[in-house]
Design an enzyme around this catalytic site. Structure first.
Site, PDB file in Angstrom:
ATOM      1  N   HIS A 508      42.648  32.498  46.163  1.00  0.00           N
ATOM      2  CA  HIS A 508      42.226  33.179  44.939  1.00  0.00           C
ATOM      3  C   HIS A 508      42.393  34.703  45.067  1.00  0.00           C
ATOM      4  CE1 HIS A 508      39.471  33.776  41.406  1.00  0.00           C
ATOM      5  NE2 HIS A 508      39.365  34.955  42.001  1.00  0.00           N
ATOM      6  N   GLU A 509      41.765  35.260  46.089  1.00  0.00           N
ATOM      7  CA  GLU A 509      41.839  36.717  46.253  1.00  0.00           C
ATOM      8  C   GLU A 509      43.277  37.157  46.521  1.00  0.00           C
ATOM      9  OE1 GLU A 509      39.461  38.475  45.336  1.00  0.00           O
ATOM     10  OE2 GLU A 509      37.944  36.892  45.318  1.00  0.00           O
ATOM     11  N   HIS A 512      44.991  37.819  43.349  1.00  0.00           N
ATOM     12  CA  HIS A 512      44.735  39.176  42.827  1.00  0.00           C
ATOM     13  C   HIS A 512      45.629  40.178  43.561  1.00  0.00           C
ATOM     14  CE1 HIS A 512      41.350  38.311  40.266  1.00  0.00           C
ATOM     15  NE2 HIS A 512      40.554  37.941  41.226  1.00  0.00           N
ATOM     16  N   HIS A 515      49.066  40.225  42.289  1.00  0.00           N
ATOM     17  CA  HIS A 515      49.112  40.899  40.984  1.00  0.00           C
ATOM     18  C   HIS A 515      49.305  42.412  41.189  1.00  0.00           C
ATOM     19  CE1 HIS A 515      47.099  40.819  36.689  1.00  0.00           C
ATOM     20  NE2 HIS A 515      48.373  41.140  36.651  1.00  0.00           N
TER      21      HIS A 515
HETATM   22 ZN   LIG Z   1      38.802  36.765  41.100  1.00  0.00          ZN
END
Ligand SMILES: [Zn+2]
Length: 717
Positions: A508-509, A512, A515
């Site tokens: 998940h992280e 980010h 991104h």
């Molecule tokens: Zn998040």
């Protein structure tokens, strides 16, 4: 819930509005000028040019005491830059006003980014004091800029010519966003109202900071010491070793200590047969900030909420939620309620059914007492073991943290062709950190710092932040990002073995981080994760879909001792068992999202009784006593100190997008479909240079659909 941490909300909001760019020539403060100022500043490494590889922060040279003077100096530099823009005798143009604003404050942004990253991940007394002191000063500084009428006149004059300007799309977007943000921050308020707004902003900053400090103190103060090994149930060896070292650290000669940090509390609640101990730990966790002591957060919350209503009213909105949502993808709280109401009844029904099954199981063990919240995880684990012969602890050996990290790197390579190379001798804020250079066909793309283990100096949860944003005005500035976790630290002879959900958090992280790393825009203020908050969890959550696919698991989920790939039968069992508790997960999450929206839908500034308000809000949605909202108000950092006020729903909103996206990949028959990956990467590269809906429509050529998420959660239609 994992989050993306930037700066405290107050500051973040302003910085986004003011659009500060990193790393312009302004960073190179001339040595002559420095010698004229005091000695402390002249040797302050934060204000010097960073002659490190890739311009990474020189952590070895920076001491905690350096931040405050450097931040103050950077504020004065920023003030001078703004003065030049405002006092420019030439008529306002895109270059001399909008773009000049975008690149102003570079030194301040550079230092605040590092400061808030370190303060979150490795704080100490000085850093905490600095945060407390500088918060209100920064809030006042940014108020001075966003509420500067002369500056706004120039912005407005450029905005009024927008249709005649021969500029690119990103430039035009920058103009309209700058105009919109200044206008909605209250620049047109007059006299007393403007002063009151400044006062409110300052108070909000102080209260948010106090909220976080109280929470950290409450979390660290508690300890559950266990002296009888049978109270540990079938806790894995690595966690037993960790609890033993925690006990030593806390001055015990023997035994095991458990804390209120998630990696410590959750496994204990799952495995300990000692019901009274589970209850004690659960109670301590769920009463943080609600103990009527000096760390109590209730008064802070009621004041914060009232101030937000007052601020919203001053700015022309009925509620804080109206103000926040006006620039989100969801637009209105009605749209959020509509989405949640569509899912809530199914989730609640599922959770109630599970509760009955769990309570029956407890009864069969001869326990006559009522089934409680502190029993939930224990009996879920038991039922999983019984029904699916699945024990989460059996999966840990397959999720050694370095292997999981490698899995994330390999996935990034498969999808986007990028690779990760360790940077030897990189300067870090903590020796446990790992630092990598990100490359594409040998070309430097950026840097990622990864900080894995829980410790007292770190805030709870997991998050990503950006130390340097990508931009490309005069030259290409590459991004520097961080990922932070609270995994159990390795102990002597025991590596850090993750639970499945902890492994999920890593992906998940990392989403980010990608991104931020794959960003390719002109302006820093619209690069990477600078997107609406209800869009920002999309690129992170989508990674969780890939990580549990058998063909991805096969690349990294290897037994830390034998190297054996996680057996297909165990994956199957794990997936079925994980699906089992979906009702609980959805309910505890959505209850928190409802709670947040209800707090911020208040229309008047009456100070609320926090306990009563929360109890009523939860009664209204029919929440059952055995489940608490994932965050009760008094430890709801996302909302009261982390920038997610009226925004905790964002995870669900983004989940609609990620389930829809992954479903598209699946439909092609290839979860790594190169054509779709390319389009997906283009969307990441565009950062926040378009609205959330435009980004999505450009990617899939249509609006998002909710059905794939309903199917995934087993909610049907
Ligand atoms: Zn998040």
């Amino acid at each position: 819930m994992f989050f993306i941490l930037k700066l405290p909300f107050q500051i973040l909001q302003f910085i986004k509005q003011i659009r500060i760019l990193l790393f312009t020539t302004l960073i190179l403060i001339s040595c002559k000028e420095k010698k004229k100022t005091n000695n402390e500043i002249s040797i302050n490494p934060l204000l010097s040019e960073w002659k490190t590889p890739f311009g990474m922060p020189p952590f070895d040279e920076i001491s905690s005491a350096d931040y405050l003077p450097a931040l103050r100096k950077a504020i004065t530099i920023h003030k001078d830059e703004i003065k030049i823009i405002v006092e420019n005798k030439e008529r306002a143009t895109f270059k001399n006003t909008i773009e000049a604003l975008e690149i102003s404050g570079a030194v301040l942004k550079k230092i605040t980014n590092v400061f808030y990253a370190v303060n979150a991940a490795n704080t100490d007394k000085i850093l905490r004091e600095t945060a407390k002191t500088i918060g209100p000063e920064l809030a006042a500084h940014f108020d001075e800029i966003t509420l500067n009428s002369e500056l706004f006149k120039r912005i407005e004059s450029v905005y009024n010519q927008i249709h005649q300007l021969d500029l690119g799309k990103q430039e035009l977007f920058l103009i309209s966003e700058t105009y919109k943000n200044y206008k909605s921050s209250g620049v047109n308020l007059k006299g007393e109202q403007k002063e009151r707004l400044k006062e409110i902003n300052k108070k909000i900053t102080i209260l948010s900071n106090k909220f976080e400090t109280n929470l950290l103190d409450e979390t660290n103060a508690f300890e559950l010491h266990v002296s009888d090994k049978k109270d540990l149930g079938n806790l894995s060896e690595s966690l037993i070793a960790l609890a033993a070292s925690e006990a030593k650290k806390r001055g015990h000669d023997s035994g095991w200590s458990f804390t209120l940090q998630r990696p410590s509390i959750n496994p204990f609640l799952e495995v300990s047969p000692n019901r009274a101990m589970r209850e004690k730990l659960f109670k301590a966790y769920t009463h943080r900030g609600d103990n009527d002591n000096s760390n109590d957060n209730k008064k802070i919350i009621s004041e914060l909420v009232a101030l937000r209503v007052e601020k919203a009213n001053l700015l022309g909105y009925k509620t804080w939620a109206d103000k926040v949502l006006s620039n989100r993808m969801a637009k209105k709280s009605e749209n959020v309620f509509k989405l949640m109401n569509q899912m809530w009844p199914s989730a609640l029904a599922m959770a109630k059914k599970d509760k009955n099954a769990l309570a029956t199981m407890m009864k069969k063990e001869g326990i006559k007492d009522k089934f409680r919240g502190s029993d939930w995880r224990y009996y879920v684990a038991k039922l999983r073991a019984k029904k699916y012969s699945f024990n989460e602890e059996d999966t840990r050996p397959y999720f050694e943290f370095n292997n999981v990290r490698e899995g994330a790197f390999k996935l990034a390579y498969t999808l986007f062709g990028i690779t990760f190379k360790p940077i030897e001798n990189a300067q870090k804020w903590h020796p446990d950190q790992q630092v990598f250079e990100v490359l594409e066909n040998g070309k430097h793309l950026g840097v990622i710092y990864m900080d894995f283990f829980a410790r007292e100096s770190k805030r709870g949860g997991a998050w990503m932040n950006e130390i340097r944003m990508q931009s490309n005005i005069n030259s290409f500035v590459t991004p520097i990002v961080t990922n932070n976790f609270n995994y159990p630290a390795p102990t002597k002879g025991q590596p850090s073995l993750l639970s499945f959900s902890e492994a999920q958090t890593l992906f998940h992280e990392f989403g980010h981080a990608l991104h931020g790393l794959l960003s390719n825009v002109k302006y820093a203020s619209m690069s990477g994760t600078n997107v609406p908050r209800d869009f920002v969890e999309f690129p992170s959550q989508v990674m969780e879909n890939w990580m549990s696919e058998p063909q991805v698991l096969a690349t990294y989920a290897k037994h830390y001792k034998t190297g054996e790939i996680i057996p297909a039968a165990l994956i199957k069992k794990m997936n079925i068992a994980n699906d089992f508790d979906e009702g609980f997960r959805s309910v505890e999450y959505m209850a928190a999202a409802y709670l947040d929206l209800k707090w911020h839908s208040l229309k008047d500034t009456t100070l609320q009784d926090v306990r009563k308000f929360e109890a009523n809000a939860m009664r209204d949605i029919g929440l059952i006593n055995e489940i608490l909202p994932r965050y009760r108000s008094t430890y709801y950092s996302h909302v009261f100190s982390g920038g997610y006020s009226a925004g905790y729903y964002s995870y669900l909103w983004s989940e609609v997008l990620d389930a829809d996206t992954f479903n598209e990949f699946k439909k092609t028959g290839d979860i790594f479909n190169p054509e779709l990956s390319k389009k997906y990467r283009a969307m990441l590269a565009a950062g926040g240079s378009k609205s959330g809906m435009d980004l999505y429509k450009n990617f899939l050529g249509r609006k998002p659909k909710i059905e794939p998420l309903l199917v995934k959660k087993g909610f049907g239609k």
